[in-house]
Design a protein around this motif. Structure first.
Motif, PDB file in Angstrom:
ATOM      1  N   PHE A 172      28.339  42.837  29.209  1.00  0.00           N
ATOM      2  CA  PHE A 172      29.227  43.947  28.420  1.00  0.00           C
ATOM      3  C   PHE A 172      30.272  42.474  27.830  1.00  0.00           C
ATOM      4  N   GLY A 173      31.040  43.148  26.712  1.00  0.00           N
ATOM      5  CA  GLY A 173      31.915  42.357  26.316  1.00  0.00           C
ATOM      6  C   GLY A 173      33.120  42.577  26.399  1.00  0.00           C
ATOM      7  N   TYR A 174      34.107  42.144  26.322  1.00  0.00           N
ATOM      8  CA  TYR A 174      35.218  41.966  26.923  1.00  0.00           C
ATOM      9  C   TYR A 174      36.172  41.189  26.112  1.00  0.00           C
ATOM     10  N   LEU A 175      37.207  41.271  24.740  1.00  0.00           N
ATOM     11  CA  LEU A 175      38.605  40.403  24.707  1.00  0.00           C
ATOM     12  C   LEU A 175      37.321  38.991  24.521  1.00  0.00           C
ATOM     13  N   ASN A 176      36.331  39.269  23.637  1.00  0.00           N
ATOM     14  CA  ASN A 176      35.952  38.062  23.129  1.00  0.00           C
ATOM     15  C   ASN A 176      35.152  36.975  23.986  1.00  0.00           C
ATOM     16  N   ARG A 177      34.828  37.897  25.485  1.00  0.00           N
ATOM     17  CA  ARG A 177      34.036  37.130  26.718  1.00  0.00           C
ATOM     18  C   ARG A 177      32.955  38.131  26.770  1.00  0.00           C
ATOM     19  N   GLU A 178      32.231  37.560  27.372  1.00  0.00           N
ATOM     20  CA  GLU A 178      30.710  37.728  27.987  1.00  0.00           C
ATOM     21  C   GLU A 178      30.570  37.953  29.091  1.00  0.00           C
ATOM     22  N   PHE A 179      30.222  39.261  29.882  1.00  0.00           N
ATOM     23  CA  PHE A 179      30.369  39.268  31.785  1.00  0.00           C
ATOM     24  C   PHE A 179      28.761  40.144  31.802  1.00  0.00           C
ATOM     25  N   PRO A 180      28.865  39.807  33.070  1.00  0.00           N
ATOM     26  CA  PRO A 180      27.485  40.326  33.844  1.00  0.00           C
ATOM     27  C   PRO A 180      27.987  41.790  34.354  1.00  0.00           C
ATOM     28  N   TYR A 181      27.570  42.627  34.088  1.00  0.00           N
ATOM     29  CA  TYR A 181      27.900  44.375  33.781  1.00  0.00           C
ATOM     30  C   TYR A 181      28.427  44.622  35.963  1.00  0.00           C
ATOM     31  N   GLU A 182      27.872  43.634  36.158  1.00  0.00           N
ATOM     32  CA  GLU A 182      27.775  43.689  38.081  1.00  0.00           C
ATOM     33  C   GLU A 182      29.255  42.849  38.016  1.00  0.00           C
ATOM     34  N   THR A 183      30.398  42.617  37.287  1.00  0.00           N
ATOM     35  CA  THR A 183      31.358  41.752  37.714  1.00  0.00           C
ATOM     36  C   THR A 183      32.491  43.100  38.024  1.00  0.00           C
ATOM     37  N   MET A 184      32.378  43.849  37.922  1.00  0.00           N
ATOM     38  CA  MET A 184      32.984  45.225  37.698  1.00  0.00           C
ATOM     39  C   MET A 184      32.445  46.505  38.323  1.00  0.00           C
ATOM     40  N   THR A 185      32.610  47.126  38.683  1.00  0.00           N
ATOM     41  CA  THR A 185      32.365  49.124  39.149  1.00  0.00           C
ATOM     42  C   THR A 185      33.359  49.422  38.482  1.00  0.00           C
ATOM     43  N   PHE A 186      31.914  50.363  37.149  1.00  0.00           N
ATOM     44  CA  PHE A 186      32.626  51.042  36.664  1.00  0.00           C
ATOM     45  C   PHE A 186      32.127  52.882  37.191  1.00  0.00           C
TER      46      PHE A 186
ATOM     47  N   SER B 117      42.736  41.998  37.258  1.00  0.00           N
ATOM     48  CA  SER B 117      41.666  40.575  37.530  1.00  0.00           C
ATOM     49  C   SER B 117      42.739  40.101  38.274  1.00  0.00           C
ATOM     50  N   LEU B 118      41.474  39.080  38.399  1.00  0.00           N
ATOM     51  CA  LEU B 118      42.340  37.324  39.405  1.00  0.00           C
ATOM     52  C   LEU B 118      41.810  36.488  38.617  1.00  0.00           C
ATOM     53  N   ALA B 119      42.132  35.834  37.469  1.00  0.00           N
ATOM     54  CA  ALA B 119      41.349  34.981  36.981  1.00  0.00           C
ATOM     55  C   ALA B 119      40.850  33.324  37.848  1.00  0.00           C
ATOM     56  N   ALA B 120      40.419  33.073  38.404  1.00  0.00           N
ATOM     57  CA  ALA B 120      39.597  32.308  38.762  1.00  0.00           C
ATOM     58  C   ALA B 120      38.609  31.797  39.101  1.00  0.00           C
ATOM     59  N   ASP B 121      38.155  30.436  38.685  1.00  0.00           N
ATOM     60  CA  ASP B 121      37.269  30.119  39.352  1.00  0.00           C
ATOM     61  C   ASP B 121      36.065  30.502  37.229  1.00  0.00           C
ATOM     62  N   LYS B 122      37.218  29.812  36.392  1.00  0.00           N
ATOM     63  CA  LYS B 122      37.196  30.279  35.067  1.00  0.00           C
ATOM     64  C   LYS B 122      36.199  31.627  34.634  1.00  0.00           C
ATOM     65  N   THR B 123      36.815  33.404  35.072  1.00  0.00           N
ATOM     66  CA  THR B 123      36.130  34.222  35.247  1.00  0.00           C
ATOM     67  C   THR B 123      36.956  35.265  36.287  1.00  0.00           C
ATOM     68  N   ILE B 124      36.661  36.605  36.181  1.00  0.00           N
ATOM     69  CA  ILE B 124      37.375  37.328  36.562  1.00  0.00           C
ATOM     70  C   ILE B 124      36.551  37.902  37.792  1.00  0.00           C
ATOM     71  N   LYS B 125      37.860  37.823  38.479  1.00  0.00           N
ATOM     72  CA  LYS B 125      37.459  38.285  39.814  1.00  0.00           C
ATOM     73  C   LYS B 125      38.247  39.916  40.620  1.00  0.00           C
ATOM     74  N   GLN B 126      37.641  40.285  41.690  1.00  0.00           N
ATOM     75  CA  GLN B 126      38.345  41.621  42.044  1.00  0.00           C
ATOM     76  C   GLN B 126      39.075  42.807  40.897  1.00  0.00           C
ATOM     77  N   ASN B 127      38.265  42.909  40.659  1.00  0.00           N
ATOM     78  CA  ASN B 127      38.470  43.545  38.985  1.00  0.00           C
ATOM     79  C   ASN B 127      38.909  44.944  39.578  1.00  0.00           C
ATOM     80  N   SER B 128      39.775  46.040  38.927  1.00  0.00           N
ATOM     81  CA  SER B 128      40.008  46.930  38.929  1.00  0.00           C
ATOM     82  C   SER B 128      40.573  47.912  38.029  1.00  0.00           C
TER      83      SER B 128
END
Length: 247
Positions: free
Chosen positions: A137-151, A185-196
């Motif tokens: 998925f795309g979010y704010l001009n960045r692409e992430f795998p679906y598994e990055t967060m829970t929908f 999110s926690l912005a770390a390692d050039k990506t977003i983690k611990q997403n809610s």
């Protein structure tokens, strides 16, 4: 309760019980309030990114840490199903069968005798569940795998049957291919983690909810604690307190 006689000594001890429990309640309530407030500080102190792709990408590239952002999510490869119209971020397809079941029913006949009989009834049972989603998925001009967060924000779409009398049906729940949400999110390692994810919430609404959550949990606690105090006093008075009333 009408037969309970409250003596002066029992009344005095009841007052002491109330005072002790109220004092303890203030301690517990304040601890709960402070604990929730401290936990929410990460949201209050986080970098706020309101639909700003440049700031969002800078936050990721510099591993800024806690961040609350708002923007539009869109499926890179939307999914579909032949049984419904449209393309979606994700689809949940539930197959149900109309099944006859039996149960034992107990009743009293006209003579006052208790009897049992077997009763049949029909009910829709889930027999299978399928899930389809976009791979990324795309979010704010960045692409992430679906598994990055829970929908989790599925909406009911429709129920499909071959005909009115069919004993098989399919219920569809979907996430639209484009939606807006606030994201912690926690912005770390050039990506977003611990997403809610908080769909449909603006940053202002999200922060306001967090600010009020500490007060809300304290109110819930005091409702419970007040009932507990009342129960403790009633339970004490209902006891045979001979040791207290003996002269």
């Amino acid at each position: 309760m009408n037969n309970i006689e409250v003596t002066k000594r029992e009344a005095l001890v009841s007052i002491i019980i109330v005072l002790v429990m109220v004092s303890l309640g203030f301690f517990i309530g304040n601890s709960l309030h402070n604990s929730v407030s401290e936990n929410n500080q990460k949201y209050f102190n986080a970098l706020k990114v309101d639909n700003d792709p440049d700031l969002f990408n800078h936050a990721l590239d510099t591993n800024i840490g806690d961040m609350v952002s708002y923007g539009s999510f869109h499926a890179i490869e939307p999914v579909s199903d032949d049984m419904i119209e449209g393309e979606y971020f994700a689809i949940r397809k539930i197959e149900e069968h109309y099944v006859m079941k039996t149960r034992i029913v107990t009743y009293t006949d006209s003579n006052g005798n208790t009897k049992s009989k077997t009763e049949t009834y029909w009910e829709w049972d889930e027999v299978n569940r399928e899930h389809f989603n976009t791979e990324s998925f795309g979010y704010l001009n960045r692409e992430f795998p679906y598994e990055t967060m829970t929908f989790r924000h599925y909406d009911y779409k429709e129920t499909v049957k071959d005909n009115f009398f069919s004993s098989v049906r399919f219920k569809f729940y979907v996430i639209e291919d484009v939606f807006e949400a606030t994201l912690y999110s926690l912005a770390a390692d050039k990506t977003i983690k611990q997403n809610s994810l908080y769909p449909s919430n603006t940053i202002e609404t999200f922060i306001d909810q967090k600010e009020r959550s500490a007060d809300a949990i304290e109110i819930v606690f005091w409702v419970f604690w007040s009932l507990l105090i009342i129960g403790a006093v009633i339970g004490f008075v209902a006891l045979d307190n001979r040791f207290l009333n003996n002269k």
